[in-house]
Scaffold this active site. Structure first.
Site, PDB file in Angstrom:
ATOM      1  N   ARG A 106     -29.645   6.645 -38.965  1.00 28.79           N
ATOM      2  CA  ARG A 106     -31.170   6.344 -38.815  1.00 28.79           C
ATOM      3  C   ARG A 106     -31.781   6.107 -40.124  1.00 28.79           C
ATOM      4  O   ARG A 106     -31.226   6.772 -41.392  1.00 28.79           O
ATOM      5  CB  ARG A 106     -31.625   7.602 -38.427  1.00 28.79           C
ATOM      6  CG  ARG A 106     -33.343   7.761 -38.086  1.00 28.79           C
ATOM      7  CD  ARG A 106     -33.681   6.983 -37.049  1.00 28.79           C
ATOM      8  NE  ARG A 106     -34.971   7.155 -36.538  1.00 28.79           N
ATOM      9  CZ  ARG A 106     -35.750   6.411 -35.690  1.00 28.79           C
ATOM     10  NH1 ARG A 106     -35.068   5.391 -35.282  1.00 28.79           N
ATOM     11  NH2 ARG A 106     -36.739   6.805 -35.341  1.00 28.79           N
ATOM     12  N   THR A 379     -35.912  -2.745 -29.972  1.00 31.90           N
ATOM     13  CA  THR A 379     -34.601  -1.969 -30.241  1.00 31.90           C
ATOM     14  C   THR A 379     -33.376  -2.460 -29.307  1.00 31.90           C
ATOM     15  O   THR A 379     -33.955  -3.348 -28.488  1.00 31.90           O
ATOM     16  CB  THR A 379     -34.846  -0.298 -29.797  1.00 31.90           C
ATOM     17  OG1 THR A 379     -35.828   0.118 -30.626  1.00 31.90           O
ATOM     18  CG2 THR A 379     -33.681   0.519 -29.834  1.00 31.90           C
ATOM     19  N   ASN A 399     -37.619  -0.954 -34.874  1.00 33.93           N
ATOM     20  CA  ASN A 399     -38.737  -0.280 -34.151  1.00 33.93           C
ATOM     21  C   ASN A 399     -39.386  -1.357 -33.332  1.00 33.93           C
ATOM     22  O   ASN A 399     -38.907  -1.466 -32.188  1.00 33.93           O
ATOM     23  CB  ASN A 399     -39.587   0.457 -35.125  1.00 33.93           C
ATOM     24  CG  ASN A 399     -40.432   1.468 -34.475  1.00 33.93           C
ATOM     25  OD1 ASN A 399     -40.152   1.665 -33.438  1.00 33.93           O
ATOM     26  ND2 ASN A 399     -41.486   1.931 -35.131  1.00 33.93           N
ATOM     27  N   GLY A 471     -36.936   0.785 -25.783  1.00 33.92           N
ATOM     28  CA  GLY A 471     -38.048   1.154 -25.098  1.00 33.92           C
ATOM     29  C   GLY A 471     -38.935   2.152 -25.523  1.00 33.92           C
ATOM     30  O   GLY A 471     -39.705   2.786 -24.882  1.00 33.92           O
ATOM     31  N   GLY A 472     -38.710   2.399 -26.954  1.00 34.19           N
ATOM     32  CA  GLY A 472     -39.484   3.130 -27.567  1.00 34.19           C
ATOM     33  C   GLY A 472     -39.425   4.878 -26.973  1.00 34.19           C
ATOM     34  O   GLY A 472     -38.696   5.272 -26.452  1.00 34.19           O
TER      35      GLY A 472
HETATM   36  O1  DON Z   1     -35.827   5.167 -32.449  1.00 35.25           O
HETATM   37  C1  DON Z   1     -37.192   5.169 -31.666  1.00 35.25           C
HETATM   38  O2  DON Z   1     -37.215   6.084 -30.812  1.00 35.25           O
HETATM   39  C2  DON Z   1     -37.871   3.799 -31.708  1.00 35.25           C
HETATM   40  N1  DON Z   1     -37.951   3.418 -33.214  1.00 35.25           N
HETATM   41  C3  DON Z   1     -37.340   2.908 -30.516  1.00 35.25           C
HETATM   42  C4  DON Z   1     -38.102   1.652 -30.653  1.00 35.25           C
HETATM   43  C5  DON Z   1     -37.797   0.706 -29.292  1.00 35.25           C
HETATM   44  O3  DON Z   1     -37.161   1.184 -28.584  1.00 35.25           O
HETATM   45  C6  DON Z   1     -38.561  -0.305 -29.254  1.00 35.25           C
HETATM   46  N2  DON Z   1     -37.935  -1.143 -28.151  1.00 35.25           N
HETATM   47  N3  DON Z   1     -38.505  -1.858 -27.156  1.00 35.25           N
END
Ligand code: DON
Length: 567
Positions: A106, A379, A399, A471-472
């Site tokens: 990370r 992501t 991100n 998917g955040g």
């Molecule tokens: O680490 C995380 O939870 C976010 N930065 C993930 C971002 C993400 O999945 C964007 N995608 N659609």
């Protein structure tokens, strides 16, 4: 299903049966393959060329870790919106010797970062700065993660990185989806970049255009020749810090040199006889998944049935509770004490469900974080399995789409905008609407909380399922629903991935459902008192599952260009 992609974008469709693996990568002619059934090895990722790179490495004697490294490096070239050198990620693996491994790469806040760095003089949060441009970037972890993974690989980095270098140097034909995305962010690229770069061009991108990345090829060659130092020191590090100086970012040479990937203790728990292996903190994914699965375990989900109003409602209510706890308690374990034991204990999870009413919508006004005693849009995911018993799940990210939208001048890769995953101010939602508290406040050198949930399911201690998704904030619920679709609802592999999903994250107090989510279930939920919002697609899940004949069924999500390869 096989979609053939030619420079002129002739699309053809063929049925999928057993896998035929590529013998070489042709960046100008390739096809999207949603599903394969393979006897030996399978790779599924967000881009066909990246899946091919991984599958070729498997055939050349590499194991699943080798293939995961090669696939990530290829994604950094062919999937610039999320594949990356300038971001970070997590790897979860089960090795043939029985060992479980989790590697945390990370991003970290730069040493000069401060708790209130995105607040103006009046104390108001400026999330524009945490989301776009140089100040949004955390210290990248991906390259350190690849080298930390190499310990479990068989082949040298020179071999694993070769397909990526070829794809960057020769260029590759872009898909319609990539062209659309590049055009969508063209104005941001113009506004935020300090140097010319290959992603900006005078006329709009079109499907079938060739994207060549000379600067990125040079960066990849420095990594090939100098290892980790080819990125974190020397010319690449200098290009990053020069970029920071031009754009008033914070990352220094010392930040880069100090970056280390970390092996974490894997999160392992039992669900009805299956072993779930997933990512611990600083991802909230493992804790969230264990909480959700623990909260549904005693209810008859299978008997209620897939997409039955009862099952959907129960899953919404457990999601609400897990996300409330996430906002309150979770953060980087190197900086804050997180009561993981309590949050995942059976007793606590049963307690959390005491106010669950099976006929009525819960309320996030009432359901807050649980009582814990003081205790000491981009992501990408890839799944790989080989025939030696190794399974690897990797989720990696910049991100947002193309991260901060800043290309490191002369080095050819996008920098992340991961700083927005911190809670920039209590009560101020991040770009996924997630809230946080002190536990996820910014501090120098701290890792921002993630939702990424690369996950492996073991059956009799052998890999059974490898999955994960972008998917955040929706990542944890997508992985949860993917596992329920398999372990409770017994859906075939393609339906596990393609069926519509729903999402509740505590606040805002609403259920987000995908465009094709069944209308009758929406009505039932509304009658129970839920606010239901029909929105965008949720996640892009990559699945490999072992079927009853012992074959690998690999499925790439229909929601993108995702593609499966195997042999
Ligand atoms: O680490 C995380 O939870 C976010 N930065 C993930 C971002 C993400 O999945 C964007 N995608 N659609």
């Amino acid at each position: 299903m096989r979609l053939l992609l030619l420079p002129l974008l002739l699309l053809s469709v063929a049925a999928c049966t057993s896998a035929q693996s590529p013998t070489k990568i042709d960046p100008y002619h390739y096809s999207i393959q949603k599903q394969v059934v393979a006897a030996h090895g399978a790779v599924v990722s967000a881009h066909p060329l990246a899946s091919q790179a991984g599958a070729l490495i498997l055939q050349q004697g590499g194991n699943a870790v080798d293939a995961a490294i090669a696939t990530q490096l290829a994604l950094a070239v062919v999937y610039p919106a999320a594949g990356n050198l300038g971001g970070g990620g997590f790897l979860v693996a089960h090795l043939s010797n029985g060992k479980n491994v989790t590697i945390d790469y990370r991003e970290k806040a730069p040493a000069k970062a401060q708790r209130d760095m995105y607040l103006d003089a009046s104390g108001a949060a400026n999330t524009q700065l945490s989301q776009d441009g140089h100040l949004a970037a955390g210290v990248p972890g991906s390259v350190a993660g690849l080298f930390a993974s190499l310990r479990y690989a068989k082949l040298p980095m020179t071999k694993l990185i070769a397909p990526a270098i070829m794809l960057a140097e020769k260029g590759f034909v872009i898909t319609a989806l990539e062209a659309r995305k590049l055009n969508k962010y063209a104005a941001d690229f113009r506004k935020l970049n300090t140097r010319p770069n290959t992603f900006e061009k005078d006329t709009p991108w079109q499907a079938g255009d060739t994207l060549v990345q000379h600067d990125l090829a040079q960066t990849l060659k420095r990594i090939r020749d100098k290892g980790q130092a080819g990125f974190y020191e020397g010319p690449t590090a200098k290009l990053i810090t020069d970029e920071m100086q031009r754009g008033h970012g914070l990352i220094t040479l010392a930040d880069l040199k100090a970056y280390k990937a970390r092996e974490r203790t894997p999160m392992v728990f039992n669900y009805k006889g299956y072993t779930i292996l997933t990512m611990p903190l600083p991802s909230s994914g493992g804790v969230g998944l264990q909480q959700m699965m623990g909260m549904v375990e005693n209810y008859p989900l299978a008997a209620w049935g897939f997409h039955s109003p009862q099952a959907v409602q129960l899953m919404i209510e457990v999601e609400r509770r897990a996300y409330a706890d996430r906002a309150q308690f979770l953060g980087d374990p190197d900086f804050v004490k997180v009561p993981v034991q309590q949050l995942t204990s059976k007793k606590y999870l049963q307690e959390r469900m005491k106010d669950y009413d099976p006929h009525k919508a819960g309320s996030s006004e009432i359901v807050k974080a649980g009582n814990v005693a003081a205790e000491s849009m981009e992501t990408t995911h890839l799944s790989v399995m080989d025939d030696q018993g190794n399974a690897v799940a990797v989720t990696t990210t910049l991100n947002g789409n193309y991260g901060s939208k800043v290309v490191t001048g002369g080095a050819g890769f996008f920098l992340n905008n991961e700083m927005d995953d911190f809670s920039v101010k209590p009560g101020v939602p991040n770009m996924y609407g997630l809230l946080g508290t002190e536990a996820n406040a910014i501090a120098p050198g701290k890792r921002m909380l993630s939702a990424m949930t690369p996950t492996i399911v073991l059956k009799n201690n052998k890999p059974y399922v490898v999955t994960g998704t972008p998917g955040g904030s929706t990542i944890i619920t997508s992985v949860f629903q993917t596992l329920m679709n398999i372990l409770e609802f017994n859906l075939p592999a393609d339906r596990v991935v393609f069926e519509s999903k729903f999402h509740h994250q505590w606040l805002p107090d609403q259920v987000d459902v995908e465009p094709d989510f069944p209308a009758d279930v929406v009505s039932s939920l509304e009658q129970m008192g839920y606010k239901v919002v029909r929105g965008d697609v949720i996640g892009r899940t990559e699945l490999i599952r072992v079927n009853e004949k012992g074959l690998l069924e690999a499925v790439g999500d229909k929601r993108g260009d995702d593609s499966a390869e195997g042999y």
